[in-house]
Write an enzyme that holds these catalytic residues in place. Structure first.
Site, PDB file in Angstrom:
ATOM      1  N   GLN A 113      14.363   0.858  -3.361  1.00  0.00           N
ATOM      2  CA  GLN A 113      15.367   0.309  -4.271  1.00  0.00           C
ATOM      3  C   GLN A 113      16.776   0.693  -3.838  1.00  0.00           C
ATOM      4  O   GLN A 113      17.034   1.811  -3.407  1.00  0.00           O
ATOM      5  CB  GLN A 113      15.106   0.802  -5.694  1.00  0.00           C
ATOM      6  CG  GLN A 113      16.012   0.180  -6.741  1.00  0.00           C
ATOM      7  CD  GLN A 113      15.686   0.678  -8.138  1.00  0.00           C
ATOM      8  OE1 GLN A 113      14.621   1.240  -8.365  1.00  0.00           O
ATOM      9  NE2 GLN A 113      16.591   0.461  -9.074  1.00  0.00           N
ATOM     10  N   CYS A 152      14.503  -2.119 -10.711  1.00  0.00           N
ATOM     11  CA  CYS A 152      13.183  -1.501 -10.534  1.00  0.00           C
ATOM     12  C   CYS A 152      12.096  -2.330 -11.200  1.00  0.00           C
ATOM     13  O   CYS A 152      10.953  -2.366 -10.743  1.00  0.00           O
ATOM     14  CB  CYS A 152      13.178  -0.079 -11.071  1.00  0.00           C
ATOM     15  SG  CYS A 152      13.655   0.047 -12.824  1.00  0.00           S
ATOM     16  N   HIS A 186      12.826   3.757 -16.482  1.00  0.00           N
ATOM     17  CA  HIS A 186      12.489   3.290 -15.136  1.00  0.00           C
ATOM     18  C   HIS A 186      11.164   2.539 -15.173  1.00  0.00           C
ATOM     19  O   HIS A 186      10.307   2.787 -16.028  1.00  0.00           O
ATOM     20  CB  HIS A 186      12.394   4.501 -14.212  1.00  0.00           C
ATOM     21  CG  HIS A 186      12.321   4.177 -12.753  1.00  0.00           C
ATOM     22  ND1 HIS A 186      13.163   3.286 -12.123  1.00  0.00           N
ATOM     23  CD2 HIS A 186      11.496   4.647 -11.777  1.00  0.00           C
ATOM     24  CE1 HIS A 186      12.871   3.226 -10.839  1.00  0.00           C
ATOM     25  NE2 HIS A 186      11.860   4.041 -10.600  1.00  0.00           N
ATOM     26  N   ASN A 189       6.480   4.527  -7.376  1.00  0.00           N
ATOM     27  CA  ASN A 189       7.888   4.470  -7.764  1.00  0.00           C
ATOM     28  C   ASN A 189       8.641   3.558  -6.793  1.00  0.00           C
ATOM     29  O   ASN A 189       8.653   3.816  -5.583  1.00  0.00           O
ATOM     30  CB  ASN A 189       8.477   5.885  -7.722  1.00  0.00           C
ATOM     31  CG  ASN A 189       9.906   5.945  -8.210  1.00  0.00           C
ATOM     32  OD1 ASN A 189      10.582   4.928  -8.360  1.00  0.00           O
ATOM     33  ND2 ASN A 189      10.391   7.153  -8.457  1.00  0.00           N
ATOM     34  N   TRP A 222      11.560   3.451  -5.984  1.00  0.00           N
ATOM     35  CA  TRP A 222      12.556   4.152  -5.177  1.00  0.00           C
ATOM     36  C   TRP A 222      12.015   4.464  -3.784  1.00  0.00           C
ATOM     37  O   TRP A 222      12.789   4.680  -2.850  1.00  0.00           O
ATOM     38  CB  TRP A 222      12.952   5.461  -5.850  1.00  0.00           C
ATOM     39  CG  TRP A 222      13.838   5.307  -7.047  1.00  0.00           C
ATOM     40  CD1 TRP A 222      14.321   4.137  -7.569  1.00  0.00           C
ATOM     41  CD2 TRP A 222      14.349   6.354  -7.871  1.00  0.00           C
ATOM     42  NE1 TRP A 222      15.096   4.394  -8.668  1.00  0.00           N
ATOM     43  CE2 TRP A 222      15.141   5.741  -8.881  1.00  0.00           C
ATOM     44  CE3 TRP A 222      14.226   7.739  -7.866  1.00  0.00           C
ATOM     45  CZ2 TRP A 222      15.796   6.489  -9.862  1.00  0.00           C
ATOM     46  CZ3 TRP A 222      14.869   8.480  -8.845  1.00  0.00           C
ATOM     47  CH2 TRP A 222      15.651   7.853  -9.836  1.00  0.00           C
TER      48      TRP A 222
END
Length: 669
Positions: A99, A105, A258, A282, A284
């Site tokens: 990300q 997200c 998130h 995740n 990220w």
């Protein structure tokens, strides 16, 4: 009292259809034709520039960044950012995604699940890239309010201070995540409209499926079973955390406000009992849970080594395991999406099926007010959509209602209404109702047999356009009352039936060679034959089964298939895939014993009851169902062995067995 005839009268200005959009008949977003635009650019030696989504701050949005930063944004093509850009490097995976500055997200979590379930090809066409016919133009497909749309973009990406403003890939020269994100931003109006959103919306936009949200603060008692059923049926899954402050990582590694992807759910032996654990990723690309069942936690010391090795990656990639009880404590919502709500089939020993009716509003209507001031006579002024429940099992969920409102101009700042639906039974008052300010209001019910009506409503007494879908479980598909729409599931022509394309596909996987081996065939079958989610429900082709397929078609006995041999195989695949989809009338992704019998008959092959029983034992799962990959292996072997017997008999070979005895011998071995 409900009147079946009023359904016709009140619905005459509305379009009703049983399909869910078609990837073969795409709507062109902004009326842009990818093939024509690319051909024009190539003929003129130009790189495409998209005037409908320009390299300008208007495409970013005025409120995403401070004005001083907005005007510092540069737009660069991948060819300017990397010396050797590729669309995809070594296959597409959730681990390709990291990300960027934009808070999308929710979209990336859905995209991660899409790659996990091997459904990316529905969104990302493979007829484009940087190596051949590159003209700075790409296109992507999304499901938008009941139909698939093709979105064309140029490949100029926003860069701020030398860093991607948007998502960036883990591999520096792989650009499919960034380009797909840009296309989705165009569909929704701007990059700013990706900064905060609903994971449920993205799951539907990427698949055209039905999504259900489960509150983890008040979860259904069967949550663990729902998770495992969803994982078994290869549903897309995501989850989210709450929190006033977004993107704040807590000490335990969980990020507040998130969205994550749920990538697995299983039950494993732990000490003297069992533990339900959930695998989560995740977007990220880093930042993992640090509690029990995390990568280095002591809980894994009490798990059988083989199981531990299979489940643990031991890699900092943003993916982690956690116990189901911790999952419920630290996350707020679970989202599950699939073409039909198979995740509600947990504990179902009969493996029943789901059908769907779809109703699209073609023009705005003033609908009755909602929960607070609904009048008893309002249903006479509103469209009614009837359905009939025939399932007598009232212990399991058997009806799912999904209502989607269409935002004006498809922008997030457009006016939204609190929408919902009311469910009536004949001679009854309102039985069920559900309302929300969200784009998508979906809920699941246990309804006893009878005839019901759904009324879409809004609490604002305002005009709004909607898409209503009614999913029914365990229906009698031969029953077609004259006042009820026939429950029909989406139908798509099998992609494998494009016989003229087999040479192109062969050359793509032959690595410039003149033949393909078992490993290349393994990759080809899983990527080309099992492209859509329904086809892959029954599981992927194993490497061992691909070696068996190759052996059946390998006339030269050299462990490889020539183009001619592959052509014969491809025609068989087309035939079997077409038969499978015709016989799988419920679109469950499986054939039961009776459907297998009908499919074998449709293929013109012999089979008696004893042989059918052995085929079911040899090729079906524990529930007696056969998926597409196993069906193909079964039919290919059955047809080959049938011809082998005929050739032996016609060649004068003395055979002391009948054709059925021969097939019984070779098909179960």
């Amino acid at each position: 009292m409900l009147s079946p005839h009023s359904s016709r009268r009140l619905g005459q200005d509305w379009e009703t259809t049983g399909t869910a959009g078609n990837l073969q008949s795409l709507k062109k977003f902004n009326n842009q034709d990818f093939s024509r635009l690319r051909a024009s650019c190539l003929s003129q030696g130009l790189l495409f520039e998209d005037d409908t989504f320009p390299a300008h701050v208007s495409s970013i949005g005025p409120n995403l960044l401070p004005e001083s930063k907005l005007w510092l944004i540069q737009w660069k093509r991948p060819t300017e950012l990397q010396g050797n850009p590729h669309l995809i490097v070594d296959g597409a995976s959730r681990f390709d995604i990291m990300q960027g500055e934009i808070g999308d997200c929710w979209m990336l979590a859905a995209l991660g699940s899409l790659t996990l379930r091997k459904q990316l090809d529905n969104v990302l066409p493979r007829d484009q890239g940087f190596q051949n016919d590159y003209a700075g133009i790409f296109h992507f497909r999304f499901w938008h309010f009941g139909e698939w749309v093709d979105v064309v973009i140029d490949d100029r990406l926003p860069v701020l201070n030398g860093r991607y403003l948007s998502v960036h890939p883990r591999t520096s020269n792989e650009f499919w995540p960034s380009l797909l994100e840009k296309a989705y931003a165009k569909l929704r109006g701007s990059y700013q409209n990706l900064h905060g959103g609903y994971l449920s919306d993205a799951l539907v936009d990427f698949t055209g499926g039905v999504q259900v949200q489960f509150s983890l603060k008040d979860p259904p008692s069967e949550l663990e079973e729902i998770l495992k059923a969803a994982d078994r049926s290869r549903c897309l899954m995501g989850c989210s955390t709450s929190g006033q402050l977004r993107n704040i990582e807590l000490r335990n590694g969980i990020v507040q406000g998130h969205a994550y992807t749920v990538t697995g759910a299983t039950k494993i032996r732990y000490k003297n009992g069992w533990e339900h654990i959930i695998r989560i990723w995740n977007p990220w690309g880093h930042g993992e849970w640090k509690g029990p069942w995390s990568d280095d936690s002591p809980e894994w010391d009490y798990v059988e080594p083989k199981c531990r090795e299979e489940l643990c990656r031991q890699k900092e990639d943003g993916e982690f395991w956690m116990a189901c009880k911790d999952f419920q404590q630290h996350f707020s919502w679970l989202y599950i999406c699939n073409s039909t709500p198979t995740f509600l089939d947990f504990g179902d020993q009969n493996h029943t099926r789901w059908s769907m009716d779809k109703h699209i509003c073609q023009r705005s209507q003033v609908l009755s007010t909602g929960r607070s001031n609904y009048s008893s006579g309002a249903h006479s002024r509103n469209p009614q959509y009837f359905f009939k429940v025939t399932d007598s099992d009232t212990k399991s969920y058997n009806v799912v209602i999904s209502l989607i409102q269409k935002y004006a101009d498809n922008t997030l700042d457009a006016q939204k209404f609190k929408i919902g639906f009311l469910i009536f039974r004949e001679n009854s008052k309102v039985l069920k109702q559900d309302f929300s300010l969200a784009r998508d209001v979906t809920n699941y019910f246990i309804l006893s047999p009878g005839t019901y009506a759904v009324l879409p409503v809004t609490s604002e007494n305002q005009h709004f356009e909607f898409l209503l879908r009614i999913f029914l479980k365990n229906q009698d598909y031969n029953e077609k009352p004259n006042y009820l729409p026939s429950p029909v599931l989406p139908k798509e022509e099998p992609r494998v039936n494009q016989d003229s394309s087999y040479k192109t596909i062969f050359l793509r996987y032959a690595n410039q060679g003149s033949a393909i081996d078992a490993s290349q065939l393994h990759q080809l079958l899983n990527e080309e034959v099992l492209q859509d989610e329904m086809a892959s429900l029954g599981g992927r082709f194993s490497f061992d089964s691909c070696r068996g397929i190759l052996a059946l078609m390998d006339l030269n006995s050299n462990g490889q298939l020539t183009l001619q041999e592959f052509g014969s195989l491809w025609r068989c695949l087309a035939k079997y895939a077409d038969i499978f989809k015709r016989e799988d009338r419920s679109r469950s992704g499986f054939l039961d014993a009776s459907e297998l019998k009908s499919a074998i008959r449709a293929a013109g092959l012999p089979a008696n009851q004893q042989l059918l029983r052995l085929l079911a034992l040899r090729y079906s799962d524990a529930a007696g169902r056969i998926g597409l990959s196993d069906f193909i292996c079964c039919l290919l072997r059955l047809e080959t062995m049938t011809y082998a017997f005929q050739n032996l008999a016609e060649g004068g070979t003395q055979l002391s067995m009948t054709a059925m005895e021969w097939l019984t011998l070779v098909m179960y071995s």
